[in-house]
Design a protein around this motif. Structure first.
Motif, mmCIF file in Angstrom:
data_model
loop_
_atom_site.group_PDB
_atom_site.id
_atom_site.type_symbol
_atom_site.label_atom_id
_atom_site.label_comp_id
_atom_site.label_asym_id
_atom_site.label_seq_id
_atom_site.Cartn_x
_atom_site.Cartn_y
_atom_site.Cartn_z
ATOM 1 N N MET A 135 -15.850 6.019 4.080
ATOM 2 C CA MET A 135 -16.501 7.288 3.751
ATOM 3 C C MET A 135 -17.766 7.458 4.576
ATOM 4 O O MET A 135 -18.063 8.554 5.054
ATOM 5 C CB MET A 135 -16.849 7.343 2.254
ATOM 6 C CG MET A 135 -15.667 7.429 1.337
ATOM 7 S SD MET A 135 -16.234 7.331 -0.387
ATOM 8 C CE MET A 135 -14.764 7.869 -1.237
ATOM 9 N N ILE A 136 -18.505 6.363 4.737
ATOM 10 C CA ILE A 136 -19.718 6.389 5.561
ATOM 11 C C ILE A 136 -19.367 6.831 6.977
ATOM 12 O O ILE A 136 -20.047 7.683 7.560
ATOM 13 C CB ILE A 136 -20.411 5.010 5.557
ATOM 14 C CG1 ILE A 136 -20.965 4.714 4.160
ATOM 15 C CG2 ILE A 136 -21.507 4.935 6.617
ATOM 16 C CD1 ILE A 136 -21.436 3.285 3.956
ATOM 17 N N GLU A 137 -18.299 6.283 7.509
ATOM 18 C CA GLU A 137 -17.864 6.659 8.862
ATOM 19 C C GLU A 137 -17.438 8.124 8.934
ATOM 20 O O GLU A 137 -17.710 8.802 9.921
ATOM 21 C CB GLU A 137 -16.754 5.724 9.345
ATOM 22 C CG GLU A 137 -17.218 4.296 9.562
ATOM 23 C CD GLU A 137 -18.456 4.178 10.448
ATOM 24 O OE1 GLU A 137 -18.505 4.827 11.520
ATOM 25 O OE2 GLU A 137 -19.395 3.454 10.065
ATOM 26 N N CYS A 138 -16.787 8.623 7.892
ATOM 27 C CA CYS A 138 -16.398 10.045 7.850
ATOM 28 C C CYS A 138 -17.623 10.950 7.908
ATOM 29 O O CYS A 138 -17.642 11.924 8.657
ATOM 30 C CB CYS A 138 -15.623 10.359 6.567
ATOM 31 S SG CYS A 138 -13.910 9.895 6.582
ATOM 32 N N VAL A 139 -18.628 10.621 7.106
ATOM 33 C CA VAL A 139 -19.833 11.449 7.078
ATOM 34 C C VAL A 139 -20.545 11.376 8.425
ATOM 35 O O VAL A 139 -20.938 12.409 8.983
ATOM 36 C CB VAL A 139 -20.784 11.039 5.930
ATOM 37 C CG1 VAL A 139 -22.062 11.870 5.974
ATOM 38 C CG2 VAL A 139 -20.105 11.171 4.582
ATOM 39 N N LYS A 140 -20.698 10.173 8.953
ATOM 40 C CA LYS A 140 -21.354 10.021 10.260
ATOM 41 C C LYS A 140 -20.630 10.837 11.320
ATOM 42 O O LYS A 140 -21.263 11.529 12.127
ATOM 43 C CB LYS A 140 -21.391 8.551 10.671
ATOM 44 C CG LYS A 140 -22.419 7.723 9.955
ATOM 45 C CD LYS A 140 -22.374 6.302 10.483
ATOM 46 C CE LYS A 140 -23.407 5.424 9.848
ATOM 47 N NZ LYS A 140 -23.338 4.035 10.373
ATOM 48 N N SER A 141 -19.323 10.748 11.320
ATOM 49 C CA SER A 141 -18.529 11.476 12.304
ATOM 50 C C SER A 141 -18.704 13.002 12.135
ATOM 51 O O SER A 141 -18.901 13.723 13.119
ATOM 52 C CB SER A 141 -17.045 11.107 12.160
ATOM 53 O OG SER A 141 -16.269 11.864 13.028
ATOM 54 N N SER A 142 -18.671 13.473 10.897
ATOM 55 C CA SER A 142 -18.785 14.915 10.676
ATOM 56 C C SER A 142 -20.172 15.447 11.032
ATOM 57 O O SER A 142 -20.314 16.576 11.478
ATOM 58 C CB SER A 142 -18.419 15.286 9.236
ATOM 59 O OG SER A 142 -19.418 14.906 8.337
ATOM 60 N N LEU A 143 -21.193 14.608 10.856
ATOM 61 C CA LEU A 143 -22.569 15.042 11.154
ATOM 62 C C LEU A 143 -23.021 14.652 12.563
ATOM 63 O O LEU A 143 -24.128 14.993 12.971
ATOM 64 C CB LEU A 143 -23.541 14.457 10.125
ATOM 65 C CG LEU A 143 -23.392 14.956 8.699
ATOM 66 C CD1 LEU A 143 -24.383 14.262 7.782
ATOM 67 C CD2 LEU A 143 -23.555 16.463 8.633
ATOM 68 N N GLY A 144 -22.184 13.912 13.297
ATOM 69 C CA GLY A 144 -22.539 13.498 14.641
ATOM 70 C C GLY A 144 -23.622 12.441 14.654
ATOM 71 O O GLY A 144 -24.397 12.358 15.605
ATOM 72 N N ILE A 145 -23.661 11.589 13.615
ATOM 73 C CA ILE A 145 -24.649 10.518 13.536
ATOM 74 C C ILE A 145 -24.126 9.295 14.288
ATOM 75 O O ILE A 145 -23.034 8.814 13.994
ATOM 76 C CB ILE A 145 -24.973 10.142 12.079
ATOM 77 C CG1 ILE A 145 -25.587 11.342 11.353
ATOM 78 C CG2 ILE A 145 -25.875 8.921 12.007
ATOM 79 C CD1 ILE A 145 -25.747 11.144 9.857
ATOM 80 N N CYS A 191 -15.806 16.734 3.830
ATOM 81 C CA CYS A 191 -16.908 16.546 4.787
ATOM 82 C C CYS A 191 -16.826 17.547 5.926
ATOM 83 O O CYS A 191 -17.845 18.088 6.374
ATOM 84 C CB CYS A 191 -16.890 15.113 5.340
ATOM 85 S SG CYS A 191 -17.359 13.857 4.141
ATOM 86 N N GLN A 192 -15.623 17.821 6.397
ATOM 87 C CA GLN A 192 -15.440 18.789 7.473
ATOM 88 C C GLN A 192 -15.812 20.199 7.006
ATOM 89 O O GLN A 192 -16.454 20.956 7.737
ATOM 90 C CB GLN A 192 -13.999 18.738 7.977
ATOM 91 C CG GLN A 192 -13.669 17.450 8.698
ATOM 92 C CD GLN A 192 -12.183 17.237 8.918
ATOM 93 O OE1 GLN A 192 -11.332 17.851 8.272
ATOM 94 N NE2 GLN A 192 -11.850 16.337 9.840
ATOM 95 N N VAL A 193 -15.415 20.539 5.791
ATOM 96 C CA VAL A 193 -15.771 21.851 5.239
ATOM 97 C C VAL A 193 -17.287 21.948 5.075
ATOM 98 O O VAL A 193 -17.888 22.979 5.385
ATOM 99 C CB VAL A 193 -15.046 22.108 3.892
ATOM 100 C CG1 VAL A 193 -15.582 23.357 3.214
ATOM 101 C CG2 VAL A 193 -13.544 22.229 4.102
ATOM 102 N N ALA A 194 -17.917 20.859 4.602
ATOM 103 C CA ALA A 194 -19.379 20.859 4.419
ATOM 104 C C ALA A 194 -20.082 21.147 5.737
ATOM 105 O O ALA A 194 -21.049 21.922 5.780
ATOM 106 C CB ALA A 194 -19.844 19.531 3.835
ATOM 107 N N LYS A 195 -19.608 20.547 6.807
ATOM 108 C CA LYS A 195 -20.213 20.788 8.126
ATOM 109 C C LYS A 195 -19.983 22.235 8.565
ATOM 110 O O LYS A 195 -20.890 22.898 9.058
ATOM 111 C CB LYS A 195 -19.639 19.831 9.153
ATOM 112 C CG LYS A 195 -20.199 20.076 10.539
ATOM 113 C CD LYS A 195 -19.570 19.212 11.583
ATOM 114 C CE LYS A 195 -20.144 19.530 12.955
ATOM 115 N NZ LYS A 195 -19.494 18.763 14.007
#
Length: 188
Positions: free
Chosen positions: A176-186, A140-144
């Motif tokens: 995983m949801i929290e990881c994505v939210k965190s990486s995207l700043g949601i 997720c971090q790499v994707a961002k």
């Protein structure tokens, strides 16, 4: 770090995706580029065209494949230890892509079924491709990080759309949801 190399490979794989070079099947090109970026330090550290840390197996050798040994950090449940692993050798990038696609479609059904959803693709790799328990988070971090360079100015919108698709398909665990939210700043 070579973002240009990753972008070049993204464009190449996008052009040949679904052809004989990927076993006639689609892979998630952006997910693939994120994964190989994580595995190779953005295409700076790899050997013998093995861009994803694919281990050597008896079936690989039985099909005539060659192998090489290399040091690798592995997490067997108590943190990382440095060990030596046996990895597949590839003749060139097309040889690697063909085998990578075959592996995705044979052993990673969630990734295989999400060639249009990067977070679904990542979810299918987690806990299976690597021993790293933080693999999904790192992807997720790499994707961002790669987003603006590979996906262009609409990168955040594209990744948010992918996240929403993964949610609709019920592919992500709560963490995983929290990881994505965190990486995207949601924020909710």
């Amino acid at each position: 770090m070579s973002i240009q190399k990753v972008k070049f490979l993204y464009d190449y794989v996008k052009d040949i995706n679904g052809t004989a070079k990927t076993e006639g099947k689609q892979i998630n090109v952006y997910g693939f580029c994120c994964q190989i970026s994580l595995e190779t330090a953005y295409l700076e550290k790899y050997r013998h065209f093995n861009l994803a840390g694919i281990k050597c197996t008896k079936s690989w050798v039985n099909r005539g494949g060659e192998c090489f040994n290399a040091k690798t950090p592995e997490d067997f449940g108590k943190g990382f230890v440095n060990t030596t692993g046996c990895f597949r050798k590839y003749a060139d990038i097309d040889h690697f892509l063909n085998d990578y696609s075959r592996l995705i479609h044979s052993y990673y059904p969630v990734s295989s079924n999400n060639n249009d959803c990067v977070y679904g693709y990542f979810a299918g790799l987690h806990g299976k491709w690597a021993t790293d328990r933080q693999y999904f988070k790192k992807l997720c971090q790499v994707a961002k990080f790669l987003g603006p360079h590979i996906l262009g100015s609409e990168w955040q919108s594209k990744l948010t759309t992918s996240f929403n698709v993964a949610l609709q398909r019920n592919l992500l665990e709560d963490w995983m949801i929290e990881c994505v939210k965190s990486s995207l700043g949601i924020k909710e």
